[in-house]
Write a protein that holds these residues in place. Structure first.
Motif, PDB file in Angstrom:
ATOM      1  N   LEU A   1       6.479  15.149   8.641  1.00  0.00           N
ATOM      2  CA  LEU A   1       6.916  16.537   8.554  1.00  0.00           C
ATOM      3  C   LEU A   1       7.382  16.910   7.149  1.00  0.00           C
ATOM      4  CD1 LEU A   1       8.873  16.874  11.915  1.00  0.00           C
ATOM      5  CD2 LEU A   1       6.647  17.851  11.347  1.00  0.00           C
ATOM      6  N   GLU A   2       7.900  15.959   6.408  1.00  0.00           N
ATOM      7  CA  GLU A   2       8.426  16.244   5.072  1.00  0.00           C
ATOM      8  C   GLU A   2       7.359  16.072   3.985  1.00  0.00           C
ATOM      9  OE1 GLU A   2      10.217  17.029   1.661  1.00  0.00           O
ATOM     10  OE2 GLU A   2      10.894  17.622   3.633  1.00  0.00           O
ATOM     11  N   THR A   3       6.815  14.897   3.869  1.00  0.00           N
ATOM     12  CA  THR A   3       5.922  14.592   2.754  1.00  0.00           C
ATOM     13  C   THR A   3       4.483  15.014   3.028  1.00  0.00           C
ATOM     14  OG1 THR A   3       7.335  12.713   2.270  1.00  0.00           O
ATOM     15  CG2 THR A   3       5.208  12.770   1.174  1.00  0.00           C
ATOM     16  N   GLY A   4       4.024  14.845   4.257  1.00  0.00           N
ATOM     17  CA  GLY A   4       2.634  15.151   4.584  1.00  0.00           C
ATOM     18  C   GLY A   4       2.200  16.559   4.202  1.00  0.00           C
ATOM     19  N   PRO A   5       2.884  17.596   4.668  1.00  0.00           N
ATOM     20  CA  PRO A   5       2.458  18.958   4.330  1.00  0.00           C
ATOM     21  C   PRO A   5       2.483  19.244   2.826  1.00  0.00           C
ATOM     22  CG  PRO A   5       3.972  19.011   6.180  1.00  0.00           C
ATOM     23  CD  PRO A   5       3.971  17.609   5.643  1.00  0.00           C
ATOM     24  N   ALA A   6       3.503  18.741   2.138  1.00  0.00           N
ATOM     25  CA  ALA A   6       3.597  18.988   0.690  1.00  0.00           C
ATOM     26  C   ALA A   6       2.437  18.326  -0.048  1.00  0.00           C
ATOM     27  CB  ALA A   6       4.935  18.473   0.153  1.00  0.00           C
ATOM     28  N   MET A   7       2.094  17.108   0.331  1.00  0.00           N
ATOM     29  CA  MET A   7       0.989  16.421  -0.336  1.00  0.00           C
ATOM     30  C   MET A   7      -0.360  17.054   0.021  1.00  0.00           C
ATOM     31  SD  MET A   7       2.201  14.265  -2.427  1.00  0.00           S
ATOM     32  CE  MET A   7       0.906  13.100  -2.820  1.00  0.00           C
ATOM     33  N   ARG A   8      -0.523  17.499   1.271  1.00  0.00           N
ATOM     34  CA  ARG A   8      -1.776  18.186   1.635  1.00  0.00           C
ATOM     35  C   ARG A   8      -1.917  19.492   0.854  1.00  0.00           C
ATOM     36  NH1 ARG A   8      -0.485  15.823   6.428  1.00  0.00           N
ATOM     37  NH2 ARG A   8       0.650  17.602   7.257  1.00  0.00           N
ATOM     38  N   ARG A   9      -0.827  20.220   0.716  1.00  0.00           N
ATOM     39  CA  ARG A   9      -0.834  21.462  -0.058  1.00  0.00           C
ATOM     40  C   ARG A   9      -1.208  21.165  -1.513  1.00  0.00           C
ATOM     41  NH1 ARG A   9       4.267  22.685   0.622  1.00  0.00           N
ATOM     42  NH2 ARG A   9       3.872  23.191   2.786  1.00  0.00           N
ATOM     43  N   LEU A  10      -0.645  20.115  -2.062  1.00  0.00           N
ATOM     44  CA  LEU A  10      -0.944  19.735  -3.438  1.00  0.00           C
ATOM     45  C   LEU A  10      -2.400  19.314  -3.589  1.00  0.00           C
ATOM     46  CD1 LEU A  10      -0.059  19.261  -6.335  1.00  0.00           C
ATOM     47  CD2 LEU A  10       0.832  17.023  -5.625  1.00  0.00           C
ATOM     48  N   ARG A  11      -2.911  18.568  -2.619  1.00  0.00           N
ATOM     49  CA  ARG A  11      -4.315  18.140  -2.671  1.00  0.00           C
ATOM     50  C   ARG A  11      -5.253  19.349  -2.652  1.00  0.00           C
ATOM     51  NH1 ARG A  11      -5.618  13.204  -2.188  1.00  0.00           N
ATOM     52  NH2 ARG A  11      -7.522  13.535  -1.044  1.00  0.00           N
ATOM     53  N   ARG A  12      -4.962  20.313  -1.784  1.00  0.00           N
ATOM     54  CA  ARG A  12      -5.794  21.534  -1.748  1.00  0.00           C
ATOM     55  C   ARG A  12      -5.716  22.286  -3.078  1.00  0.00           C
ATOM     56  NH1 ARG A  12      -3.822  21.794   3.396  1.00  0.00           N
ATOM     57  NH2 ARG A  12      -2.238  23.323   2.833  1.00  0.00           N
ATOM     58  N   ALA A  13      -4.497  22.401  -3.624  1.00  0.00           N
ATOM     59  CA  ALA A  13      -4.321  23.110  -4.895  1.00  0.00           C
ATOM     60  C   ALA A  13      -5.027  22.391  -6.042  1.00  0.00           C
ATOM     61  CB  ALA A  13      -2.841  23.281  -5.205  1.00  0.00           C
ATOM     62  N   ALA A  14      -5.166  21.064  -5.937  1.00  0.00           N
ATOM     63  CA  ALA A  14      -5.853  20.284  -6.964  1.00  0.00           C
ATOM     64  C   ALA A  14      -7.360  20.279  -6.763  1.00  0.00           C
ATOM     65  CB  ALA A  14      -5.312  18.858  -6.988  1.00  0.00           C
ATOM     66  N   GLY A  15      -7.841  20.960  -5.715  1.00  0.00           N
ATOM     67  CA  GLY A  15      -9.280  21.096  -5.511  1.00  0.00           C
ATOM     68  C   GLY A  15      -9.903  20.152  -4.506  1.00  0.00           C
ATOM     69  N   PHE A  16      -9.090  19.364  -3.809  1.00  0.00           N
ATOM     70  CA  PHE A  16      -9.640  18.448  -2.802  1.00  0.00           C
ATOM     71  C   PHE A  16      -9.989  19.217  -1.535  1.00  0.00           C
ATOM     72  CE2 PHE A  16      -7.602  15.405  -5.526  1.00  0.00           C
ATOM     73  CZ  PHE A  16      -8.328  14.240  -5.382  1.00  0.00           C
TER      74      PHE A  16
ATOM     75  N   ALA B   1       0.831  -1.214   0.000  1.00  0.00           N
ATOM     76  CA  ALA B   1       0.000   0.000   0.000  1.00  0.00           C
ATOM     77  C   ALA B   1       0.859   1.255   0.000  1.00  0.00           C
ATOM     78  CB  ALA B   1      -0.936  -0.011   1.205  1.00  0.00           C
ATOM     79  N   HIS B   2       1.870   1.266   0.823  1.00  0.00           N
ATOM     80  CA  HIS B   2       2.711   2.455   0.911  1.00  0.00           C
ATOM     81  C   HIS B   2       3.532   2.640  -0.369  1.00  0.00           C
ATOM     82  CE1 HIS B   2       3.907   5.770   3.335  1.00  0.00           C
ATOM     83  NE2 HIS B   2       5.191   5.518   3.153  1.00  0.00           N
ATOM     84  N   GLY B   3       3.848   1.547  -1.035  1.00  0.00           N
ATOM     85  CA  GLY B   3       4.543   1.631  -2.313  1.00  0.00           C
ATOM     86  C   GLY B   3       3.722   2.362  -3.364  1.00  0.00           C
ATOM     87  N   VAL B   4       2.410   2.146  -3.347  1.00  0.00           N
ATOM     88  CA  VAL B   4       1.523   2.876  -4.264  1.00  0.00           C
ATOM     89  C   VAL B   4       1.614   4.366  -3.974  1.00  0.00           C
ATOM     90  CG1 VAL B   4      -0.899   3.299  -4.872  1.00  0.00           C
ATOM     91  CG2 VAL B   4      -0.058   0.947  -4.624  1.00  0.00           C
ATOM     92  N   SER B   5       1.514   4.718  -2.714  1.00  0.00           N
ATOM     93  CA  SER B   5       1.587   6.123  -2.326  1.00  0.00           C
ATOM     94  C   SER B   5       2.945   6.727  -2.686  1.00  0.00           C
ATOM     95  CB  SER B   5       1.323   6.254  -0.823  1.00  0.00           C
ATOM     96  OG  SER B   5       1.276   7.599  -0.452  1.00  0.00           O
ATOM     97  N   ALA B   6       4.011   5.985  -2.484  1.00  0.00           N
ATOM     98  CA  ALA B   6       5.353   6.466  -2.819  1.00  0.00           C
ATOM     99  C   ALA B   6       5.492   6.685  -4.327  1.00  0.00           C
ATOM    100  CB  ALA B   6       6.406   5.486  -2.320  1.00  0.00           C
ATOM    101  N   ALA B   7       4.945   5.777  -5.114  1.00  0.00           N
ATOM    102  CA  ALA B   7       5.003   5.936  -6.570  1.00  0.00           C
ATOM    103  C   ALA B   7       4.247   7.189  -7.002  1.00  0.00           C
ATOM    104  CB  ALA B   7       4.436   4.694  -7.256  1.00  0.00           C
ATOM    105  N   VAL B   8       3.130   7.456  -6.353  1.00  0.00           N
ATOM    106  CA  VAL B   8       2.352   8.660  -6.666  1.00  0.00           C
ATOM    107  C   VAL B   8       3.173   9.907  -6.357  1.00  0.00           C
ATOM    108  CG1 VAL B   8       0.349  10.035  -5.966  1.00  0.00           C
ATOM    109  CG2 VAL B   8       0.080   7.606  -6.474  1.00  0.00           C
TER     110      VAL B   8
ATOM    111  N   ALA C   1      11.854   9.093  -0.050  1.00  0.00           N
ATOM    112  CA  ALA C   1      12.297   7.734  -0.375  1.00  0.00           C
ATOM    113  C   ALA C   1      13.565   7.369   0.386  1.00  0.00           C
ATOM    114  CB  ALA C   1      12.518   7.597  -1.877  1.00  0.00           C
ATOM    115  N   THR C   2      14.454   8.330   0.542  1.00  0.00           N
ATOM    116  CA  THR C   2      15.697   8.081   1.273  1.00  0.00           C
ATOM    117  C   THR C   2      15.414   7.846   2.757  1.00  0.00           C
ATOM    118  OG1 THR C   2      16.928   9.425  -0.312  1.00  0.00           O
ATOM    119  CG2 THR C   2      17.976   9.017   1.822  1.00  0.00           C
ATOM    120  N   ILE C   3      14.589   8.698   3.348  1.00  0.00           N
ATOM    121  CA  ILE C   3      14.236   8.540   4.760  1.00  0.00           C
ATOM    122  C   ILE C   3      13.551   7.195   4.989  1.00  0.00           C
ATOM    123  CG2 ILE C   3      12.719   9.378   6.612  1.00  0.00           C
ATOM    124  CD1 ILE C   3      13.162  12.225   5.422  1.00  0.00           C
ATOM    125  N   GLY C   4      12.529   6.913   4.185  1.00  0.00           N
ATOM    126  CA  GLY C   4      11.776   5.669   4.355  1.00  0.00           C
ATOM    127  C   GLY C   4      12.607   4.432   4.059  1.00  0.00           C
ATOM    128  N   GLY C   5      13.372   4.468   2.979  1.00  0.00           N
ATOM    129  CA  GLY C   5      14.186   3.307   2.606  1.00  0.00           C
ATOM    130  C   GLY C   5      15.281   3.012   3.610  1.00  0.00           C
TER     131      GLY C   5
END
Length: 157
Positions: free
Chosen positions: A95-110, A19-26, A138-142
């Motif tokens: 702290l790294e990926t969460g805020p960036a993805m939330r910002r992107l989701r808002r900008a995309a209209g979610f 599941a997390h691999g799908v999210s990472a690929a996105v 990817a570096t942090i998680g891997g």
């Protein structure tokens, strides 16, 4: 009983990684995506994958902690170090990926996990896409995953 708990723990790790691999690929794909409909589909897929990864993370924690109790591993340092590594990885990713993805989701209209209600402003979308840094995540998680794998298989202390 111990073997079944270890089995459940490892099976939950598999589900989490899938599941997390799908999210990472996105995360790698959304930075360059120009088509808003495709971007929204990717973000929707990521939201579903993140939910599955959270449930499987809970299952792997429950099974792993239970196995540590049944196997009487808490007197050793490696289970504590593995839990500490997981917490560090989780907070680092949050702290790294969460805020960036939330910002992107808002900008995309979610407006929520899967609700799209807002119109897209191209300049906001481009700015939000620029904040996504997939290689750092990817570096942090891997690296963190390798540390946990090392601790759990070699039990160094």
């Amino acid at each position: 009983m111990y073997q079944w708990l270890v089995f459940a723990h490892i099976a939950s790790v598999f589900v989490f990684l899938l599941a997390h691999g799908v999210s990472a690929a996105v995360v790698f794909r959304v930075r360059a995506e120009k088509d808003v409909a495709t971007l929204r589909a990717l973000l929707d897929l990521s939201a579903l994958a993140v939910m599955v990864s959270f449930y499987s993370l809970a299952a792997l924690l429950i099974a792993g902690i239970a196995a540590a109790f049944v196997g009487r591993w808490w007197g050793f340092g490696w289970p504590w170090a593995a839990l500490a590594a997981l917490v560090v990885i989780w907070f680092s990713m949050a702290l790294e990926t969460g805020p960036a993805m939330r910002r992107l989701r808002r900008a995309a209209g979610f407006s929520g996990p899967r609700q799209i209600i807002a119109a897209v402003k191209p300049e906001e979308l481009a700015a939000a896409q620029a904040t996504v840094r997939p290689w750092l995540s990817a570096t942090i998680g891997g690296a963190g995953l390798l540390v946990i794998l090392w601790l759990m298989t070699l039990k160094p202390f």
